[in-house]
Design a protein around this motif. Structure first.
Motif, PDB file in Angstrom:
ATOM      1  N   ASP A  15       0.833  -1.205   0.000  1.00 59.57           N
ATOM      2  CA  ASP A  15       0.000   0.000   0.000  1.00 59.57           C
ATOM      3  C   ASP A  15       0.870   1.259   0.000  1.00 59.57           C
ATOM      4  O   ASP A  15       0.565   2.237  -0.696  1.00 59.57           O
ATOM      5  N   LEU A  16       1.948   1.219   0.747  1.00 63.84           N
ATOM      6  CA  LEU A  16       2.861   2.357   0.821  1.00 63.84           C
ATOM      7  C   LEU A  16       3.499   2.636  -0.539  1.00 63.84           C
ATOM      8  O   LEU A  16       3.561   3.791  -0.986  1.00 63.84           O
ATOM      9  N   LEU A  17       3.940   1.595  -1.218  1.00 63.96           N
ATOM     10  CA  LEU A  17       4.537   1.763  -2.545  1.00 63.96           C
ATOM     11  C   LEU A  17       3.506   2.234  -3.566  1.00 63.96           C
ATOM     12  O   LEU A  17       3.810   3.036  -4.452  1.00 63.96           O
ATOM     13  N   THR A  18       2.292   1.732  -3.442  1.00 59.84           N
ATOM     14  CA  THR A  18       1.235   2.106  -4.379  1.00 59.84           C
ATOM     15  C   THR A  18       0.880   3.595  -4.246  1.00 59.84           C
ATOM     16  O   THR A  18       0.623   4.273  -5.245  1.00 59.84           O
ATOM     17  N   ARG A  19       0.883   4.095  -3.014  1.00 59.46           N
ATOM     18  CA  ARG A  19       0.499   5.485  -2.768  1.00 59.46           C
ATOM     19  C   ARG A  19       1.635   6.483  -2.984  1.00 59.46           C
ATOM     20  O   ARG A  19       1.389   7.678  -3.107  1.00 59.46           O
ATOM     21  N   SER A  20       2.866   6.014  -3.008  1.00 59.74           N
ATOM     22  CA  SER A  20       4.006   6.927  -3.074  1.00 59.74           C
ATOM     23  C   SER A  20       4.120   7.588  -4.446  1.00 59.74           C
ATOM     24  O   SER A  20       3.758   7.008  -5.471  1.00 59.74           O
ATOM     25  N   ASP A  59       7.324  10.426  -1.177  1.00 58.77           N
ATOM     26  CA  ASP A  59       8.020   9.329  -1.834  1.00 58.77           C
ATOM     27  C   ASP A  59       8.159   8.140  -0.880  1.00 58.77           C
ATOM     28  O   ASP A  59       7.693   8.183   0.257  1.00 58.77           O
ATOM     29  N   CYS A  60       8.832   7.109  -1.357  1.00 62.68           N
ATOM     30  CA  CYS A  60       9.100   5.945  -0.504  1.00 62.68           C
ATOM     31  C   CYS A  60      10.466   5.369  -0.858  1.00 62.68           C
ATOM     32  O   CYS A  60      10.793   5.214  -2.032  1.00 62.68           O
ATOM     33  N   ALA A  61      11.244   5.070   0.170  1.00 61.62           N
ATOM     34  CA  ALA A  61      12.537   4.412  -0.022  1.00 61.62           C
ATOM     35  C   ALA A  61      12.374   2.933   0.287  1.00 61.62           C
ATOM     36  O   ALA A  61      11.695   2.550   1.241  1.00 61.62           O
ATOM     37  N   LEU A  62      13.000   2.099  -0.527  1.00 59.25           N
ATOM     38  CA  LEU A  62      13.025   0.654  -0.302  1.00 59.25           C
ATOM     39  C   LEU A  62      14.485   0.231  -0.193  1.00 59.25           C
ATOM     40  O   LEU A  62      15.249   0.374  -1.157  1.00 59.25           O
ATOM     41  N   ILE A  63      14.893  -0.230   0.979  1.00 53.31           N
ATOM     42  CA  ILE A  63      16.266  -0.686   1.188  1.00 53.31           C
ATOM     43  C   ILE A  63      16.272  -2.209   1.187  1.00 53.31           C
ATOM     44  O   ILE A  63      15.548  -2.836   1.951  1.00 53.31           O
ATOM     45  N   ILE A  64      17.099  -2.796   0.314  1.00 54.55           N
ATOM     46  CA  ILE A  64      17.221  -4.242   0.215  1.00 54.55           C
ATOM     47  C   ILE A  64      18.642  -4.624   0.626  1.00 54.55           C
ATOM     48  O   ILE A  64      19.602  -4.293  -0.077  1.00 54.55           O
ATOM     49  N   SER A  65      18.777  -5.284   1.759  1.00 57.57           N
ATOM     50  CA  SER A  65      20.105  -5.644   2.259  1.00 57.57           C
ATOM     51  C   SER A  65      19.981  -6.846   3.180  1.00 57.57           C
ATOM     52  O   SER A  65      19.298  -6.767   4.204  1.00 57.57           O
TER      53      SER A  65
END
Length: 284
Positions: A124-129, A178-184
Motif C-alpha cells: 500500500d505504501l509503494l502504491t500510494r508513493s 516518496d518511498c525508499a526501499l532498502i534491500i540488504s
C-alpha cells in the motif's frame, strides 16, 4: 510469523521474556518434553506468559508449534547446506537436484516467515508513493532491477538509487510523498544506516527488506520484511538462498500491488500488449 524468528527478534520483549526466549533457542532439543514449571525454574521466573504474548492459546499450544517448526528446520538444514550446497564429487544431475532443493527450501522458509500484514502495508505504501527509490548493492541490486522491471507493468517507475554512486543525492531528493526501499540481507551497510537515519528524522516512508532480525534499519523503518536463511555473510559459494528468498518476497510484494487494482491493470495490460504486439509499437 515464525516462532523461531519471533524468539530471535525479541520485539517488545521485557528483560524476563528475553531471558526465556534465549534459553528456549539454546535448548530447543529439550522443548518438546519440558514442563512449564521446569522452564520457569531454569529461567528464574515465576510466570511464563511468553506464549500468550506471541498469540498462542497457552504453553502447550506454543510448545507443539515450536517443536514442529524446530523439527522442520532441522530436517531442512540436513538436506542441503545453503553455503556449500554441492561438492567437487557431485555429478551434474546431483548438483542440479541440490540447487533445486535449495531454492525450494529458501522460498518455503521465506513464506513461513513472511508477515502478511507488513507485506500488505508495504504494498500500500509503494502504491500510494509519488516516487520509489531503491537502495541496494551487489547481488541484491539485481533483485532490485528485477522488481523495477515488474513495476513498469503497472505504470510505476522506481529509481535504483545507488546505480551511479548517487545514493546521497537521491536520498536528499526524497520527500514525504516518496518511498525508499532498502534491500540488504545483512542490513548493516554504512550508507544504508546513514540514509535510514535521515529518512526517519525527516519522516520519509521507508521499507526495509533484510535477513537480519537485529539490523539497525528495522527500528527506523516504516515497514520491514524479514526473511532469515541459513546463510553465512562470507563463507559460502554464493548468495543462493538469500537471493531466492528476496526474489520471492519482492514478487509477492509486486503481486499484492497488482491485486490492489487487478481489473484496471489487466485492462491496461491488454491495451499495451496490442500496441506492442500488433500496433504502432510492434518491433516484429
Amino acid at each position: 510469523m515464525s516462532i523461531l524468528i519471533a524468539l530471535q527478534q525479541q520485539s517488545d520483549f521485557t528483560s524476563t521474556e528475553q531471558r526465556i526466549s534465549s534459553y528456549i533457542l539454546a535448548h530447543l532439543d529439550q522443548m518438546p518434553t519440558i514442563l512449564i514449571k521446569d522452564l520457569a525454574a531454569k529461567t528464574y521466573t515465576s510466570h511464563i506468559r511468553l506464549a500468550q504474548k506471541l498469540n498462542y492459546r497457552g504453553f502447550r499450544d506454543f510448545q507443539r508449534k515450536l517443536t514442529a517448526e524446530s523439527i522442520a528446520q532441522a530436517h531442512q538444514a540436513a538436506t542441503v547446506d545453503a553455503n556449500f550446497p554441492f561438492s567437487a564429487t557431485d555429478s551434474v544431475a546431483t548438483i542440479s537436484q541440490k540447487m533445486a532443493a535449495l531454492n525450494i527450501r529458501a522460498i518455503q522458509t521465506a513464506q513461513q516467515q513472511l508477515d502478511t500484514n507488513q507485506l500488505a502495508q508495504a504494498a500500500d505504501l509503494l502504491t500510494r508513493s509519488k516516487r520509489i527509490f531503491i537502495f541496494s548493492q551487489g547481488d541484491s541490486q539485481l533483485r532490485a532491477r528485477s522488481f523495477q522491471n515488474k513495476l513498469v507493468k503497472i505504470n510505476r517507475f522506481a529509481i535504483i538509487a545507488e546505480e551511479y554512486a548517487d545514493e546521497s543525492w537521491n536520498a536528499a531528493n526524497l520527500t514525504a510523498d516518496d518511498c525508499a526501499l532498502i534491500i540488504s540481507y545483512a542490513g548493516t551497510t554504512k550508507i544504508h544506516q546513514q540514509v535510514a537515519t535521515y529518512f526517519h528524522a525527516h519522516q520519509i516512508p521507508m521499507i526495509v527488506l533484510t535477513g537480519n532480525p537485529q539490523s539497525p534499519l528495522i527500528s527506523q523503518a516504516t515497514q520491514h520484511l524479514l526473511t532469515v536463511q541459513s546463510e553465512y555473510n562470507f563463507a559460502k559459494i554464493g548468495t543462493f538462498a538469500s537471493q531466492a528468498a528476496f526474489e520471492y518476497v519482492l514478487d509477492s510484494l509486486f503481486a499484492v500491488m497488482y491485486a490492489h487494482d487487478f481489473h484496471h491493470h489487466l485492462q491496461d495490460l491488454r491495451q499495451k500488449q496490442h500496441l506492442i504486439q500488433d500496433g504502432p509499437l510492434t518491433t516484429k
